[in-house]
Motif scaffolding. Sequence first.
Motif, short mmCIF file in Angstrom:
data_model
loop_
_atom_site.label_atom_id
_atom_site.label_comp_id
_atom_site.label_asym_id
_atom_site.label_seq_id
_atom_site.Cartn_x
_atom_site.Cartn_y
_atom_site.Cartn_z
N ARG A 114 6.83 -1.76 -4.90
CA ARG A 114 5.59 -2.10 -4.18
C ARG A 114 5.83 -2.37 -2.71
O ARG A 114 4.89 -2.36 -1.91
CB ARG A 114 4.90 -3.30 -4.84
CG ARG A 114 4.41 -2.98 -6.25
CD ARG A 114 3.59 -4.10 -6.84
NE ARG A 114 2.32 -4.25 -6.15
CZ ARG A 114 1.37 -5.09 -6.55
NH1 ARG A 114 1.55 -5.84 -7.62
NH2 ARG A 114 0.24 -5.19 -5.88
N ARG A 115 7.07 -2.62 -2.32
CA ARG A 115 7.40 -2.80 -0.90
C ARG A 115 7.79 -1.48 -0.23
O ARG A 115 8.05 -1.45 0.96
CB ARG A 115 8.54 -3.81 -0.74
CG ARG A 115 8.21 -5.23 -1.15
CD ARG A 115 9.33 -6.18 -0.77
NE ARG A 115 9.45 -6.34 0.70
CZ ARG A 115 10.38 -5.76 1.44
NH1 ARG A 115 11.27 -4.93 0.90
NH2 ARG A 115 10.42 -5.97 2.74
N GLY A 116 7.84 -0.41 -1.01
CA GLY A 116 8.32 0.85 -0.48
C GLY A 116 7.30 1.57 0.39
O GLY A 116 6.15 1.14 0.55
N VAL A 117 7.75 2.68 0.95
CA VAL A 117 6.93 3.47 1.88
C VAL A 117 6.94 4.92 1.45
O VAL A 117 8.00 5.50 1.19
CB VAL A 117 7.50 3.37 3.33
CG1 VAL A 117 6.70 4.26 4.28
CG2 VAL A 117 7.50 1.94 3.82
N MET A 118 5.74 5.50 1.35
CA MET A 118 5.62 6.95 1.22
C MET A 118 5.45 7.53 2.62
O MET A 118 4.59 7.09 3.38
CB MET A 118 4.42 7.32 0.36
CG MET A 118 4.57 7.00 -1.11
SD MET A 118 3.20 7.71 -2.07
CE MET A 118 3.57 7.07 -3.71
N LEU A 119 6.29 8.50 2.95
CA LEU A 119 6.26 9.14 4.26
C LEU A 119 5.75 10.57 4.10
O LEU A 119 6.34 11.36 3.36
CB LEU A 119 7.66 9.14 4.87
CG LEU A 119 7.90 9.99 6.13
CD1 LEU A 119 7.00 9.51 7.27
CD2 LEU A 119 9.36 9.95 6.53
#
Length: 408
Positions: A114-119
Amino acid sequence: MTAHAAVVEPGVRGDDGGFTLLAPEGTSYRVDIASEVLAPDNPLLAEYCEGRKVVAFLGPTVDRLHGERLRRYLTARLAPGSWDMVVIGGGEEHKTMESVEEICARAKAAGLDRRGVMLAVGGGVTCDLVGFAAAIYCRGVRYIKVNTTLVGQVDVGVGVKTGVNALGTKNMLGSYHPAHASINDPSFLRTLPERQIRCGLGEIAKMAVIKDARLFGALEECPDVFRRPCPDPSWLPTAEHGGRGLEDYVLRTSMELMMEELCPNLREHDLARLVDFGHTFGPVIETASDYRIAHGESVAIDMAISTQLARVLGLIGAEDCERVVRLITALGLPVHDATTCTPELMLQALRAAWERRGRRLHLVVPDGIGSAVFVDDLEDIPAGALAEALGALAARSGGLPGPLAVAH
């Protein structure tokens, strides 16, 4: 003594590096303008990733053109093991819920929490897909857009909407999910084919027609902007006096106009929106052509129909109407498509818009250069007016089938 925090008023604020938007309802986001964003010595993208787990998504064309540079950048700037790169299908035919599910599955397999990033690195389709996936993955995670097309930089890249095509309708399913960062790199435009540049110019012309007569005039003076070197207009400040050149003026002005128009109505509580110019007939034209007609081309045809309809209704003079249609043609965009621009199908488009916009038509039509009004109800369009507008465009384009009715 009590310290008082400065009150920031809602609005759009520009600076050398881009624009920041603060909506009245509290949503805030930024769109950066930065050259060579994938150069290993450029920290901007890595700073937005903030040391989080990153899964980057890009289409096959962007992978071919820029994939290796992206890999080198992520290797140089992010910690080993903290990022993955995934190539997804490109084009409108992949703008589906199945693609969104695939993006979520690939993110889960890569261990995105949930802290991740989709780029998202790509054009409007890629950014729409990844943005929608980010909005629903774990009930919402951050995503970053690196916009590589002109349409993406002046339209998708400056707003908060995401979505997919479904149920036979363009962008039927979607969300409002502001990106954590949106980066426009003008150097990407050098790798675009002319058709994609023309499509972006269609979105820019949309804002010029409804909001900015000076931008309209700049496009008239140099319809080949972004494709060939153009002399700067005499009224544009030179580099020695703070000017950045015609391309930068066109890009920044269209971005700012779009953001200013979106800002007070970011989540579309008011369904009467000037930025829907070009987006009433256009979605039906695009879908009915099975996406043979690209988005920017459908916007151009819609603008021509809406402008001719305004002339028939007496809302715009013949001379200004001619200027709008002539500009669309000069940009290399179609003004008519014999297969889809039938009175029956375009009437269906009006009815579909009427239903989608809460039983009000809210058709945007220009009433001059740089100004527009709404035709609010179906009853405001007399029988035969739409057919007359379509007939004028068919005669102008010679009745040739397909979006090549105007020579590209």
